[in-house]
Design a protein around this motif. Structure first.
Motif, PDB file in Angstrom:
ATOM      1  N   ARG A  38       0.831  -1.202   0.000  1.00  0.00           N
ATOM      2  CA  ARG A  38       0.000   0.000   0.000  1.00  0.00           C
ATOM      3  C   ARG A  38       0.867   1.255   0.000  1.00  0.00           C
ATOM      4  O   ARG A  38       0.584   2.227  -0.726  1.00  0.00           O
ATOM      5  CB  ARG A  38      -0.939  -0.012   1.203  1.00  0.00           C
ATOM      6  N   LEU A  39       1.936   1.256   0.778  1.00  0.00           N
ATOM      7  CA  LEU A  39       2.855   2.394   0.791  1.00  0.00           C
ATOM      8  C   LEU A  39       3.492   2.591  -0.586  1.00  0.00           C
ATOM      9  O   LEU A  39       3.644   3.726  -1.054  1.00  0.00           O
ATOM     10  CB  LEU A  39       3.937   2.177   1.843  1.00  0.00           C
ATOM     11  N   ALA A  40       3.867   1.478  -1.214  1.00  0.00           N
ATOM     12  CA  ALA A  40       4.475   1.567  -2.543  1.00  0.00           C
ATOM     13  C   ALA A  40       3.494   2.162  -3.544  1.00  0.00           C
ATOM     14  O   ALA A  40       3.824   3.098  -4.291  1.00  0.00           O
ATOM     15  CB  ALA A  40       4.938   0.187  -2.997  1.00  0.00           C
ATOM     16  N   HIS A  41       2.286   1.642  -3.568  1.00  0.00           N
ATOM     17  CA  HIS A  41       1.305   2.086  -4.550  1.00  0.00           C
ATOM     18  C   HIS A  41       0.853   3.524  -4.307  1.00  0.00           C
ATOM     19  O   HIS A  41       0.601   4.274  -5.267  1.00  0.00           O
ATOM     20  CB  HIS A  41       0.112   1.132  -4.545  1.00  0.00           C
ATOM     21  N   ASP A  42       0.764   3.919  -3.049  1.00  0.00           N
ATOM     22  CA  ASP A  42       0.403   5.311  -2.753  1.00  0.00           C
ATOM     23  C   ASP A  42       1.439   6.285  -3.302  1.00  0.00           C
ATOM     24  O   ASP A  42       1.113   7.438  -3.615  1.00  0.00           O
ATOM     25  CB  ASP A  42       0.259   5.514  -1.236  1.00  0.00           C
ATOM     26  N   ALA A  43       2.690   5.822  -3.412  1.00  0.00           N
ATOM     27  CA  ALA A  43       3.761   6.667  -3.946  1.00  0.00           C
ATOM     28  C   ALA A  43       3.943   6.477  -5.451  1.00  0.00           C
ATOM     29  O   ALA A  43       4.843   7.076  -6.042  1.00  0.00           O
ATOM     30  CB  ALA A  43       5.073   6.363  -3.228  1.00  0.00           C
ATOM     31  N   GLY A  44       3.113   5.637  -6.054  1.00  0.00           N
ATOM     32  CA  GLY A  44       3.222   5.389  -7.485  1.00  0.00           C
ATOM     33  C   GLY A  44       4.313   4.412  -7.858  1.00  0.00           C
ATOM     34  O   GLY A  44       4.712   4.324  -9.029  1.00  0.00           O
ATOM     35  N   ALA A  45       4.804   3.644  -6.885  1.00  0.00           N
ATOM     36  CA  ALA A  45       5.873   2.680  -7.126  1.00  0.00           C
ATOM     37  C   ALA A  45       5.303   1.277  -7.309  1.00  0.00           C
ATOM     38  O   ALA A  45       4.155   0.999  -6.925  1.00  0.00           O
ATOM     39  CB  ALA A  45       6.869   2.690  -5.965  1.00  0.00           C
ATOM     40  N   LEU A  46       6.105   0.399  -7.859  1.00  0.00           N
ATOM     41  CA  LEU A  46       5.735  -1.008  -7.966  1.00  0.00           C
ATOM     42  C   LEU A  46       6.133  -1.744  -6.694  1.00  0.00           C
ATOM     43  O   LEU A  46       7.035  -1.324  -5.967  1.00  0.00           O
ATOM     44  CB  LEU A  46       6.429  -1.660  -9.161  1.00  0.00           C
ATOM     45  N   PHE A  47       5.444  -2.881  -6.458  1.00  0.00           N
ATOM     46  CA  PHE A  47       5.787  -3.708  -5.298  1.00  0.00           C
ATOM     47  C   PHE A  47       6.159  -5.108  -5.767  1.00  0.00           C
ATOM     48  O   PHE A  47       5.390  -5.769  -6.467  1.00  0.00           O
ATOM     49  CB  PHE A  47       4.629  -3.791  -4.305  1.00  0.00           C
ATOM     50  N   PHE A  48       7.358  -5.551  -5.362  1.00  0.00           N
ATOM     51  CA  PHE A  48       7.862  -6.890  -5.686  1.00  0.00           C
ATOM     52  C   PHE A  48       7.973  -7.713  -4.421  1.00  0.00           C
ATOM     53  O   PHE A  48       8.534  -7.272  -3.426  1.00  0.00           O
ATOM     54  CB  PHE A  48       9.243  -6.800  -6.354  1.00  0.00           C
ATOM     55  N   CYS A  49       7.455  -8.932  -4.475  1.00  0.00           N
ATOM     56  CA  CYS A  49       7.519  -9.838  -3.321  1.00  0.00           C
ATOM     57  C   CYS A  49       8.333 -11.076  -3.658  1.00  0.00           C
ATOM     58  O   CYS A  49       8.043 -11.787  -4.618  1.00  0.00           O
ATOM     59  CB  CYS A  49       6.117 -10.254  -2.891  1.00  0.00           C
ATOM     60  N   ASP A  50       9.368 -11.322  -2.864  1.00  0.00           N
ATOM     61  CA  ASP A  50      10.089 -12.589  -2.904  1.00  0.00           C
ATOM     62  C   ASP A  50       9.250 -13.569  -2.084  1.00  0.00           C
ATOM     63  O   ASP A  50       9.290 -13.580  -0.862  1.00  0.00           O
ATOM     64  CB  ASP A  50      11.481 -12.407  -2.295  1.00  0.00           C
ATOM     65  N   ALA A  51       8.459 -14.380  -2.804  1.00  0.00           N
ATOM     66  CA  ALA A  51       7.505 -15.277  -2.143  1.00  0.00           C
ATOM     67  C   ALA A  51       8.033 -16.699  -2.020  1.00  0.00           C
ATOM     68  O   ALA A  51       7.260 -17.618  -1.716  1.00  0.00           O
ATOM     69  CB  ALA A  51       6.186 -15.276  -2.922  1.00  0.00           C
ATOM     70  N   VAL A  52       9.325 -16.898  -2.231  1.00  0.00           N
ATOM     71  CA  VAL A  52       9.901 -18.235  -2.328  1.00  0.00           C
ATOM     72  C   VAL A  52       9.585 -19.108  -1.118  1.00  0.00           C
ATOM     73  O   VAL A  52       9.086 -20.222  -1.248  1.00  0.00           O
ATOM     74  CB  VAL A  52      11.429 -18.140  -2.538  1.00  0.00           C
ATOM     75  N   GLN A  53       9.897 -18.620   0.076  1.00  0.00           N
ATOM     76  CA  GLN A  53       9.751 -19.457   1.265  1.00  0.00           C
ATOM     77  C   GLN A  53       8.293 -19.642   1.688  1.00  0.00           C
ATOM     78  O   GLN A  53       7.977 -20.593   2.400  1.00  0.00           O
ATOM     79  CB  GLN A  53      10.551 -18.853   2.421  1.00  0.00           C
ATOM     80  N   GLY A  54       7.424 -18.757   1.243  1.00  0.00           N
ATOM     81  CA  GLY A  54       6.016 -18.875   1.630  1.00  0.00           C
ATOM     82  C   GLY A  54       5.147 -19.537   0.597  1.00  0.00           C
ATOM     83  O   GLY A  54       4.015 -19.928   0.895  1.00  0.00           O
ATOM     84  N   PHE A  55       5.638 -19.679  -0.636  1.00  0.00           N
ATOM     85  CA  PHE A  55       4.843 -20.205  -1.734  1.00  0.00           C
ATOM     86  C   PHE A  55       4.260 -21.581  -1.393  1.00  0.00           C
ATOM     87  O   PHE A  55       4.974 -22.517  -1.100  1.00  0.00           O
ATOM     88  CB  PHE A  55       5.715 -20.293  -2.986  1.00  0.00           C
ATOM     89  N   GLY A  56       2.925 -21.670  -1.429  1.00  0.00           N
ATOM     90  CA  GLY A  56       2.247 -22.917  -1.140  1.00  0.00           C
ATOM     91  C   GLY A  56       2.113 -23.238   0.332  1.00  0.00           C
ATOM     92  O   GLY A  56       1.479 -24.232   0.696  1.00  0.00           O
ATOM     93  N   ARG A  57       2.694 -22.400   1.186  1.00  0.00           N
ATOM     94  CA  ARG A  57       2.649 -22.655   2.628  1.00  0.00           C
ATOM     95  C   ARG A  57       1.948 -21.548   3.400  1.00  0.00           C
ATOM     96  O   ARG A  57       1.212 -21.817   4.348  1.00  0.00           O
ATOM     97  CB  ARG A  57       4.076 -22.788   3.175  1.00  0.00           C
ATOM     98  N   VAL A  58       2.221 -20.313   2.997  1.00  0.00           N
ATOM     99  CA  VAL A  58       1.663 -19.138   3.668  1.00  0.00           C
ATOM    100  C   VAL A  58       0.854 -18.350   2.649  1.00  0.00           C
ATOM    101  O   VAL A  58       1.260 -18.215   1.497  1.00  0.00           O
ATOM    102  CB  VAL A  58       2.803 -18.254   4.239  1.00  0.00           C
ATOM    103  N   ASP A  59      -0.291 -17.852   3.058  1.00  0.00           N
ATOM    104  CA  ASP A  59      -1.142 -17.097   2.140  1.00  0.00           C
ATOM    105  C   ASP A  59      -0.420 -15.846   1.653  1.00  0.00           C
ATOM    106  O   ASP A  59       0.081 -15.048   2.449  1.00  0.00           O
ATOM    107  CB  ASP A  59      -2.447 -16.703   2.828  1.00  0.00           C
ATOM    108  N   LEU A  60      -0.363 -15.684   0.338  1.00  0.00           N
ATOM    109  CA  LEU A  60       0.254 -14.522  -0.281  1.00  0.00           C
ATOM    110  C   LEU A  60      -0.829 -13.602  -0.816  1.00  0.00           C
ATOM    111  O   LEU A  60      -1.641 -14.031  -1.645  1.00  0.00           O
ATOM    112  CB  LEU A  60       1.175 -14.957  -1.433  1.00  0.00           C
ATOM    113  N   PRO A  61      -0.861 -12.335  -0.384  1.00  0.00           N
ATOM    114  CA  PRO A  61      -1.838 -11.393  -0.930  1.00  0.00           C
ATOM    115  C   PRO A  61      -1.406 -10.946  -2.333  1.00  0.00           C
ATOM    116  O   PRO A  61      -0.935  -9.830  -2.538  1.00  0.00           O
ATOM    117  CB  PRO A  61      -1.813 -10.242   0.082  1.00  0.00           C
TER     118      PRO A  61
END
Length: 370
Positions: A161-184
């Motif tokens: 939300r902070l990134a988007h409010d500033a007009g920036a993109l948001f990148f998530c390294d989801a490697v360790q959570g993929f398939g285990r933790v809910d990713l928004p």
């Protein structure tokens, strides 16, 4: 040997192996127009859909581009974000994986402004500090979902939300959570994932890009993968990735319950140790512990019946203490007294109990002779 290094890599699922084996003999190029090629292309399409569904994009709100792994995907995300915009700033976090921090530093050496946010003692980023750093010059904010060393789960929604409010993109390294933790995923513009952290094969990962992003190609050549990453794909690796992702989705609740039970047992068996990182906002299959007076590297050498680590596999052998543990305020001595235990789907209760006994006995011997 008892394997407790699931953050470094995971055992290949039998289902993934079965999906891969036929493609050792089916040699058709998936980019060729004949029947053998079309069969290979169809297998890749199936794998793409399976991975996307587990990631949370069954409806096709983004594009999934296969890569050699998450390191390549993260490099592409950061470099691409700078290449596509006049904005010249990247904001990330001190506990990120080396593939993000080193790429960001490489960009900084070429004139890009880099802000590396500190973390609190629990490993979580201070959102007020993040808000002050993310501004109209920011091209990209990069943050891990689950930390690979201490398992802490960052506030992805708030950071995005902070990134988007500033007009920036948001990148998530989801490697360790993929398939285990809910990713928004709905708040992400880009996300990196890897097969071998989810019981799939090594050598394949993916970068997910939200639809509508005009993204610079990573590799030029034959125009494969929508012209974004040229090169012949491996149907075998894609099929293994897809099968592993599909299995993770099918077993999601069962795996979570199993890992929670193992975590509860571990908490009891390692009660003389201190957990590094937040006790609550964390993935419970990652247990990073320290005990005063213990030398972690010696412990690993002494307990040869158990495969565990003192931190990231990428940094092993460097001789330097973990940058993640130093970022949360641990001294060099405390960092060198820390071990990481990772467990998952194929770990048994008996293995946890036996490993804890061996590790605790070896630690007690160290302390006795200290």
């Amino acid at each position: 040997m008892i394997y407790l290094d699931y953050q470094a890599t995971t055992p290949l699922a039998p289902e993934a192996r079965d999906a891969m084996l036929p493609w050792l003999d089916k040699f058709g190029n998936p980019h060729s127009p004949h029947r053998l090629g079309r069969e290979a292309a169809a297998a890749i399409e199936v794998a793409t859909a399976q991975v996307a569904a587990t990631l949370g994009d069954a409806n096709g709100h983004g594009r999934l581009i296969f890569t050699s792994g998450a390191t390549e995907a993260a490099n592409w995300a950061l470099q691409g974000a700078i290449a596509r915009t006049p904005r010249r700033k990247i904001v990330t976090i001190a506990t990120e994986h080396a593939c993000v921090l080193d790429t960001a530093e490489w960009l900084a050496q070429r004139g890009i402004e880099l802000v590396v946010l500190p973390v609190l003692a629990n490993g979580l980023v201070d959102l007020d500090v993040a808000a002050a750093a993310i501004d109209g010059q920011t091209a990209l904010v990069a943050a891990m979902l689950v930390n690979n060393e201490i398992g802490v789960i960052q506030p992805i929604n708030a950071l995005a939300r902070l990134a988007h409010d500033a007009g920036a993109l948001f990148f998530c390294d989801a490697v360790q959570g993929f398939g285990r933790v809910d990713l928004p995923l709905d708040v992400c513009d880009l996300a990196a994932i890897s097969a071998h952290k989810l019981h799939g094969p090594k050598g394949i990962g993916a970068l997910w890009l939200r639809n509508g992003l005009d993204w610079p190609p990573l590799i030029h050549g034959g125009g494969q993968q929508q012209g974004l990453r040229s090169g012949t794909l491996s149907p075998m690796l894609c099929a293994g990735f897809g099968a592993a992702a599909r299995l993770a989705e099918q077993r999601r609740d069962r795996d979570r319950q199993h890992i929670r039970e193992l975590s509860d047992i571990s908490d009891r068996l390692f009660e003389d140790w201190t957990i590094n990182g937040d006790r609550f906002s964390r993935y419970v299959g990652n247990l990073n512990l320290r005990r005063a007076g213990v030398d972690a590297n010696r412990l690993i050498s002494d307990v040869r019946e158990v495969a565990f680590s003192a931190g990231s596999a990428c940094a092993s052998g460097s001789g330097r203490p973990s940058h993640v543990l130093r970022a949360v305020g641990l001294s060099e001595v405390e960092a060198r007294s820390s071990i990481r235990l990772g467990f998952g789907r194929y770990t048994t209760q008996e293995e946890i109990e036996q490993a804890a006994s061996l590790i605790n006995q070896a630690a007690a011997r160290q302390l006795e002779w200290a």
